[in-house]
Design a protein around this motif. Sequence first.
Motif, PDB file in Angstrom:
ATOM      1  N   THR A   1      81.337  28.874 161.598  1.00 40.32           N
ATOM      2  CA  THR A   1      80.663  29.011 160.927  1.00 40.32           C
ATOM      3  C   THR A   1      79.312  29.566 160.448  1.00 40.32           C
ATOM      4  O   THR A   1      79.050  29.726 159.900  1.00 40.32           O
ATOM      5  N   PHE A   2      79.122  27.792 160.946  1.00 46.20           N
ATOM      6  CA  PHE A   2      77.803  27.661 161.099  1.00 46.20           C
ATOM      7  C   PHE A   2      76.731  28.746 161.514  1.00 46.20           C
ATOM      8  O   PHE A   2      75.518  29.448 161.061  1.00 46.20           O
ATOM      9  N   LEU A   3      77.436  29.230 162.985  1.00 49.06           N
ATOM     10  CA  LEU A   3      76.241  30.577 163.839  1.00 49.06           C
ATOM     11  C   LEU A   3      76.707  31.546 162.866  1.00 49.06           C
ATOM     12  O   LEU A   3      75.379  32.510 162.440  1.00 49.06           O
ATOM     13  N   GLY A   4      77.911  31.720 162.022  1.00 49.19           N
ATOM     14  CA  GLY A   4      77.652  33.362 161.588  1.00 49.19           C
ATOM     15  C   GLY A   4      76.911  33.160 159.704  1.00 49.19           C
ATOM     16  O   GLY A   4      76.376  34.513 160.226  1.00 49.19           O
ATOM     17  N   LYS A   5      76.747  32.064 160.037  1.00 53.78           N
ATOM     18  CA  LYS A   5      75.653  31.999 158.260  1.00 53.78           C
ATOM     19  C   LYS A   5      74.379  32.273 158.783  1.00 53.78           C
ATOM     20  O   LYS A   5      73.704  32.570 158.883  1.00 53.78           O
ATOM     21  N   ALA A   6      73.875  31.337 159.812  1.00 58.67           N
ATOM     22  CA  ALA A   6      72.695  31.680 160.670  1.00 58.67           C
ATOM     23  C   ALA A   6      72.343  32.776 161.187  1.00 58.67           C
ATOM     24  O   ALA A   6      70.937  33.475 160.982  1.00 58.67           O
ATOM     25  N   LEU A   7      73.645  33.489 162.225  1.00 55.15           N
ATOM     26  CA  LEU A   7      72.866  34.844 162.585  1.00 55.15           C
ATOM     27  C   LEU A   7      73.518  35.905 162.243  1.00 55.15           C
ATOM     28  O   LEU A   7      73.539  36.489 161.181  1.00 55.15           O
TER      29      LEU A   7
END
Length: 423
Positions: A186-192
């Motif tokens: 989820t964090f990676l999806g928001k960051a990238l």
Amino acid sequence: MSISEAQTAVDPRSAVKSQRAETQKQTQKQTQKQTQKLPLLSLLALAMAVFITSLTETLPAGLLPAMSADLRVSESATGQTVTVYAIGTALTAIPLTAATARWRRKRLLLASMAGFAVANTVTALSGNYPLTMAARFVAGVAAGLAWALLAGYARRLAPAHLQGRAIAIAMSGIPVALSLGVPAGTFLGKALSWQAAFLVMTGLTLALLGWIGAAVPDYPGRRQGDRTPMLRALRVPGVAPVLFVTLVFVLAHTILYTFIATFLDGLGMGGSTDLVLLVFGAASLLSIWTVGAHISRRLRTLTIAGILLIAAAAALLAVLSDSPAMVYAAVTLWGLGWGGAPTLLQTAVGDAGGDEHLDAAQAMLVTLWNVAMAGGGIVGGVLLGALGSASFPWSILVLLAPVLAVVLAARTHGFPARRGSAV
């Protein structure tokens, strides 16, 4: 001169025979000593396979808004990417397991993991909703093969008295995926971007293919003509009780887990969903460690304890959910009860089915597990619309009653007081 020395002098071949016998003894001792150890590198590769399987299934839940925007469909429609995955697994686990019964196990494991690599890559690159759904269905098919294979693979890697611990190590990928993988994705999806999260999954899978090729030993499939029909496996004493417990136990868990954010919203704790899931995941990791340490001799006790812990959690949520502290206490009990459940149930059905019916029993368990997951979403949705989210804990208590009754009754077969493989 002693008698033995005189015999050796008369017949020097006896000395050679004696030396050979001694060498054989030493070799046998060394082999036996080696088999007492768990092949951790191989088991960790299986745990990574379980991690990828679990995370591929649940990753869209943390990426729904971005995925729905890019696919130009509603979040509800995007959420069906999880449902179609479960349907793919439920529909194909049994027929594909039967069709590939004679395949060598390593070849089958590599094929299922390659299926994940293809499906996740297509999901990442697709901007078309039907194509995305097709890719998710393929991922579910790969999961059906993997789930029916992994527990049995772990059993074959270990000596009999360590088989439960081996399965626990392999199944540790589930709580790691839920407690760390989903938040990280989820964090990676928001960051990238959400596409980057799925491409990272592809990269991990490609690395795992090399790991499996280098570290996991191969085993043969079933011999030509050595077939085990599913109905015959179902008639083996102990298999049916374990499958019933799997279906209803997973259904009870999924009703609340699927709608945990909605349930917490109703308590005014919607902003704490990530922390609640982190507590649940940490407790699940502790649970799977405990189960791995004691399953060889206490499978029945651990299963009963897991049911009672989840029942206690449901009772707390039903009557004391107005206190955040009690909610966190309940979630901790829930994780402690649930974390070891996949290991306990897969070990139980493997013990009941034995080597002859292992693949068939595992395939049926995988199918019912995914039927229960899909059913949990449906039943939870009906309860939510009819009675509200406060009904979830009470539904868990109702469902756990027959689960506990069946486990208690299956004392001889299914959930025996003493495992046949325990030594």
